[in-house]
Design a protein around this motif. Sequence first.
Motif, short mmCIF file in Angstrom:
data_model
loop_
_atom_site.label_atom_id
_atom_site.label_comp_id
_atom_site.label_asym_id
_atom_site.label_seq_id
_atom_site.Cartn_x
_atom_site.Cartn_y
_atom_site.Cartn_z
N UNK A 1 -32.88 18.95 32.64
CA UNK A 1 -32.55 18.66 31.24
C UNK A 1 -31.90 17.29 31.11
N UNK A 2 -32.30 16.56 30.05
CA UNK A 2 -31.73 15.26 29.74
C UNK A 2 -31.38 15.19 28.27
N UNK A 3 -30.28 14.49 27.97
CA UNK A 3 -29.91 14.27 26.58
C UNK A 3 -30.64 13.05 26.03
N UNK B 1 -31.45 21.31 17.63
CA UNK B 1 -31.86 20.15 18.43
C UNK B 1 -33.38 20.08 18.54
N UNK B 2 -33.91 18.87 18.47
CA UNK B 2 -35.33 18.64 18.73
C UNK B 2 -35.48 18.23 20.19
N UNK B 3 -36.44 18.84 20.86
CA UNK B 3 -36.59 18.62 22.30
C UNK B 3 -38.07 18.41 22.63
N UNK C 1 -39.25 20.54 32.61
CA UNK C 1 -38.36 19.48 32.11
C UNK C 1 -38.17 19.61 30.61
N UNK C 2 -36.94 19.29 30.18
CA UNK C 2 -36.60 19.29 28.75
C UNK C 2 -35.80 18.03 28.46
N UNK C 3 -36.20 17.35 27.41
CA UNK C 3 -35.47 16.14 26.99
C UNK C 3 -35.15 16.25 25.50
N UNK C 4 -33.88 16.05 25.15
CA UNK C 4 -33.46 16.07 23.75
C UNK C 4 -33.93 14.79 23.07
N UNK C 5 -34.60 14.94 21.93
CA UNK C 5 -35.15 13.77 21.22
C UNK C 5 -34.54 13.57 19.84
N UNK C 6 -33.79 14.54 19.34
CA UNK C 6 -33.21 14.41 18.01
C UNK C 6 -32.33 15.61 17.69
N UNK C 7 -31.82 15.63 16.48
CA UNK C 7 -30.92 16.70 16.08
C UNK C 7 -31.09 17.00 14.60
N UNK C 8 -30.88 18.24 14.24
CA UNK C 8 -30.90 18.68 12.85
C UNK C 8 -30.07 19.95 12.78
#
Length: 259
Positions: free
Chosen positions: A77-79, A94-96, A117-124
């Motif tokens: 996981x990555x922010x 969170x958008x991932x 793998x998961x990467x955070x790409x945005x937030x709501x």
Amino acid sequence: MKKLFALFMALLLLAGCGQRQEGQSSAPEEPNLSSTPDQTLDCRILFCMDDSLLLTQIVDGEETGDLIVLPHQGLGMEDQQQQAMQSDQLQPGMQVQITFDGCFLETYPCQLSGAHALRVTGDSQTLLPFYLEQVAELYQTDEGLNGDIQKIALDLSGLGNLSRQEKEALRYLIECTYQKETFFSSYQELCDQGIIDPEYPQYEDGIILTLSSKDETDKSFRFSAMKWRSGLGAVGYQDAQAKMQNGKWEGEIENWFIS
């Protein structure tokens, strides 16, 4: 089958011997077996469960498709700054972007094959956890109404601040939590189906949970809720106030009614 395999191997050996007799000393080239390349899927986290995430797919900025369950185990996981993170740092809304092998498992909710793998790409923000809390409080109030029920009819027709996918996620989580068949329906629809007799209104083997909202803004809204079992068995409240406080939605319920 063993005879066919033996014949196949014998033919391969004969072909190799023939090549060596013609002066070709090198072994036959092996076929190029390339693996399927990884693919990515843009999603939004609807709810964080103990060992998995409940997601919905995002296409061109819009939520679409069925729900997806993604286990935490084995995920790197990555922010948004591409720094390593842990599963307890993930939040609903969170958008991932998920990396997997491109195959979808035909379960419900859907699962992704080979996700690693998961990467955070945005937030709501999502109000799904807030409404799940309201359902829990409503379910536990006047528990006598829950006696011997097998079904939960969920009426969200007046709920304007959850998307279609969020409403389906709420239904799924209620069904998992209380282990009762949970489906979308209203009092009138149950009457139309002959399940409830309007002259003697009673839901013999179930309850109706109704949630509605109004006056929605980014910082506040009003909401109402009711648990109904019969004309003489219901509990709920109207026009409760919800406000965003310290990054979390908080509800203020002043007046309950019981019949």
